[in-house]
Design an enzyme around this catalytic site. Structure first.
Site, PDB file in Angstrom:
ATOM      1  N   ASN A 246     -47.667  -1.994 -41.688  1.00 61.55           N
ATOM      2  CA  ASN A 246     -47.904  -1.036 -42.764  1.00 61.55           C
ATOM      3  C   ASN A 246     -49.258  -0.371 -42.538  1.00 61.55           C
ATOM      4  O   ASN A 246     -50.304  -0.989 -42.753  1.00 61.55           O
ATOM      5  CB  ASN A 246     -47.874  -1.753 -44.119  1.00 61.55           C
ATOM      6  CG  ASN A 246     -48.063  -0.787 -45.273  1.00 61.55           C
ATOM      7  OD1 ASN A 246     -48.035   0.432 -45.097  1.00 61.55           O
ATOM      8  ND2 ASN A 246     -48.264  -1.328 -46.468  1.00 61.55           N
TER       9      ASN A 246
ATOM     10  N   LYS B 229     -50.463   2.002 -44.231  1.00 56.71           N
ATOM     11  CA  LYS B 229     -51.019   2.417 -45.527  1.00 56.71           C
ATOM     12  C   LYS B 229     -51.528   3.859 -45.435  1.00 56.71           C
ATOM     13  O   LYS B 229     -50.840   4.723 -44.905  1.00 56.71           O
ATOM     14  CB  LYS B 229     -52.077   1.414 -45.987  1.00 56.71           C
ATOM     15  CG  LYS B 229     -51.532  -0.014 -46.029  1.00 56.71           C
ATOM     16  CD  LYS B 229     -52.463  -0.994 -46.680  1.00 56.71           C
ATOM     17  CE  LYS B 229     -51.825  -2.375 -46.703  1.00 56.71           C
ATOM     18  NZ  LYS B 229     -52.643  -3.362 -47.433  1.00 56.71           N
TER      19      LYS B 229
ATOM     20  N   HIS C 103     -44.353  -2.214 -52.669  1.00 59.42           N
ATOM     21  CA  HIS C 103     -45.626  -2.783 -52.222  1.00 59.42           C
ATOM     22  C   HIS C 103     -46.573  -2.949 -53.407  1.00 59.42           C
ATOM     23  O   HIS C 103     -46.582  -2.133 -54.328  1.00 59.42           O
ATOM     24  CB  HIS C 103     -46.267  -1.902 -51.151  1.00 59.42           C
ATOM     25  CG  HIS C 103     -47.398  -2.563 -50.433  1.00 59.42           C
ATOM     26  ND1 HIS C 103     -48.666  -2.624 -50.954  1.00 59.42           N
ATOM     27  CD2 HIS C 103     -47.437  -3.233 -49.247  1.00 59.42           C
ATOM     28  CE1 HIS C 103     -49.447  -3.278 -50.104  1.00 59.42           C
ATOM     29  NE2 HIS C 103     -48.729  -3.663 -49.076  1.00 59.42           N
TER      30      HIS C 103
ATOM     31  N   GLU D  37     -49.570  -2.408 -53.845  1.00 57.77           N
ATOM     32  CA  GLU D  37     -50.473  -1.295 -54.108  1.00 57.77           C
ATOM     33  C   GLU D  37     -49.780  -0.178 -54.877  1.00 57.77           C
ATOM     34  O   GLU D  37     -50.445   0.674 -55.475  1.00 57.77           O
ATOM     35  CB  GLU D  37     -51.052  -0.790 -52.780  1.00 57.77           C
ATOM     36  CG  GLU D  37     -52.034  -1.788 -52.180  1.00 57.77           C
ATOM     37  CD  GLU D  37     -52.248  -1.627 -50.694  1.00 57.77           C
ATOM     38  OE1 GLU D  37     -52.914  -2.486 -50.119  1.00 57.77           O
ATOM     39  OE2 GLU D  37     -51.727  -0.649 -50.104  1.00 57.77           O
TER      40      GLU D  37
ATOM     41  N   GLU E 116     -45.533 -10.925 -50.536  1.00 59.29           N
ATOM     42  CA  GLU E 116     -46.958 -10.619 -50.415  1.00 59.29           C
ATOM     43  C   GLU E 116     -47.761 -11.436 -51.432  1.00 59.29           C
ATOM     44  O   GLU E 116     -47.690 -11.142 -52.632  1.00 59.29           O
ATOM     45  CB  GLU E 116     -47.245  -9.155 -50.721  1.00 59.29           C
ATOM     46  CG  GLU E 116     -46.430  -8.122 -50.009  1.00 59.29           C
ATOM     47  CD  GLU E 116     -46.803  -6.745 -50.545  1.00 59.29           C
ATOM     48  OE1 GLU E 116     -47.588  -6.075 -49.863  1.00 59.29           O
ATOM     49  OE2 GLU E 116     -46.362  -6.372 -51.639  1.00 59.29           O
TER      50      GLU E 116
ATOM     51  N   GLY F 212     -55.598  -7.921 -47.443  1.00 61.02           N
ATOM     52  CA  GLY F 212     -56.843  -7.227 -47.138  1.00 61.02           C
ATOM     53  C   GLY F 212     -58.106  -8.021 -47.404  1.00 61.02           C
ATOM     54  O   GLY F 212     -59.209  -7.501 -47.247  1.00 61.02           O
TER      55      GLY F 212
ATOM     56  N   SER G  73     -52.381 -10.944 -44.998  1.00 62.19           N
ATOM     57  CA  SER G  73     -53.424 -10.966 -43.956  1.00 62.19           C
ATOM     58  C   SER G  73     -52.975 -11.711 -42.703  1.00 62.19           C
ATOM     59  O   SER G  73     -53.713 -12.505 -42.125  1.00 62.19           O
ATOM     60  CB  SER G  73     -54.727 -11.582 -44.501  1.00 62.19           C
ATOM     61  OG  SER G  73     -55.299 -10.753 -45.482  1.00 62.19           O
TER      62      SER G  73
END
Length: 282
Positions: free
Chosen positions: A36, A38, A120, A122, A195, A201, A241
């Site tokens: 990904n 992003k 996702h 985010e 996730e 991150g 991660s």
């Protein structure tokens, strides 16, 4: 496998298990690794380098996909030379029309794209961004994607506040997120990307044992709420991660079928992650 099943003098029960293995991939779910990107990179001049990382992956034993930013999808859509799938990071659930800022699967299919990622964290509202999706809208999107004949990477996960309460609470939240889509799960066309939001991150990764326990719990939920065949066949990626250093230990866990990679997908080590799980699941 089909020849082995037919050649053996098996009891009806063993024969049935063999058939389920054949159709649902119970014995060997093919690993799947996604990158990904992003909202990266900042210049189109860097795309060829990222695509080179994708094309460096050996995809003979592992499915690979990559998620460019919306502005870069068109450029990247036909650049994979090894079968890796260009996979946009989102879609709407209405198709083309007066939907400013959105992408439709009809547009994707016209570009030769067959897969899309949704849900996702985010886009669910983590990291201070307002929620652009919830469990209900994502279920509508998944049906729209599947009805269009495409496949989907469907993201789920929990924030730190829930993880700190323990695994039962984590799985309760996973059940909430999965409840609208249990009836839509198709191992051939849906990949679940788990996730742990607190690990995305941050450089913090769940231990292999913790990741395995969560993946096993998710698979058990799918068995209870959908079916054993679907639970045994569906692939569940780890998305917290993952990198070349931790991929071998995570890959050794029986219920981790791949990775959704963030930062490391922007680096050459992405191919090493694909190699790690390919070797572990061979």
């Amino acid at each position: 496998l089909a020849q082995v099943i037919l050649a053996q003098d098996l009891s009806p029960q063993r024969w049935l298990v063999g058939v389920l293995h054949l159709f649902y991939g119970i014995m060997a779910r093919k690993p799947v690794v996604g990158g990904n990107w992003k909202c990266n990179p900042d210049s189109m001049s860097k795309l060829d380098g990222l695509l080179a990382n994708i094309n460096a992956c050996d995809t003979t034993k592992c499915d690979v996909y990559f998620c460019p930013s919306p502005l870069h999808v068109a450029y990247c859509s036909d650049k994979a030379t090894n079968g890796a799938k260009c996979t946009p990071q989102n879609c709407n659930f209405k198709g083309c029309g007066a939907f400013t800022g959105e992408m439709a699967v009809e547009q994707m299919k016209d570009m030769g794209i067959s897969q899309v990622l949704i849900g996702h964290s985010e886009r669910r509202g983590e990291f201070g961004i307002f929620p652009m999706d919830n469990n209900d809208t994502l279920a509508v999107k998944l049906k729209y994607i599947l009805d269009a004949g495409m496949s989907c990477v469907y993201c789920i996960g929990e924030p730190l506040s829930i993880r700190e309460k323990g695994l039962p609470e984590v799985l309760q939240e996973m059940d909430v997120q999965l409840t609208p889509i249990y009836g839509l799960l198709d191992p051939a066309r849906v990949v679940i990307a788990y996730e742990p939001v607190w690990a995305i991150g941050t450089g913090v990764t769940a231990t292999p044992d913790d990741a395995q326990a969560t993946h096993k719990g998710i698979r058990d939920l799918i068995e209870q709420k959908a079916s054993k065949e679907i639970a045994d066949g569906i692939r569940i990626q780890y998305g917290g991660s993952a990198n070349a250093k931790n991929a071998p230990d995570l890959s050794a866990q029986p219920d981790i079928d791949g990775f959704l990679v963030g930062g490391a997908s922007l680096k050459p080590e992405f191919a090493d992650i694909v190699a790690a799980i390919s070797n572990a699941k061979a």
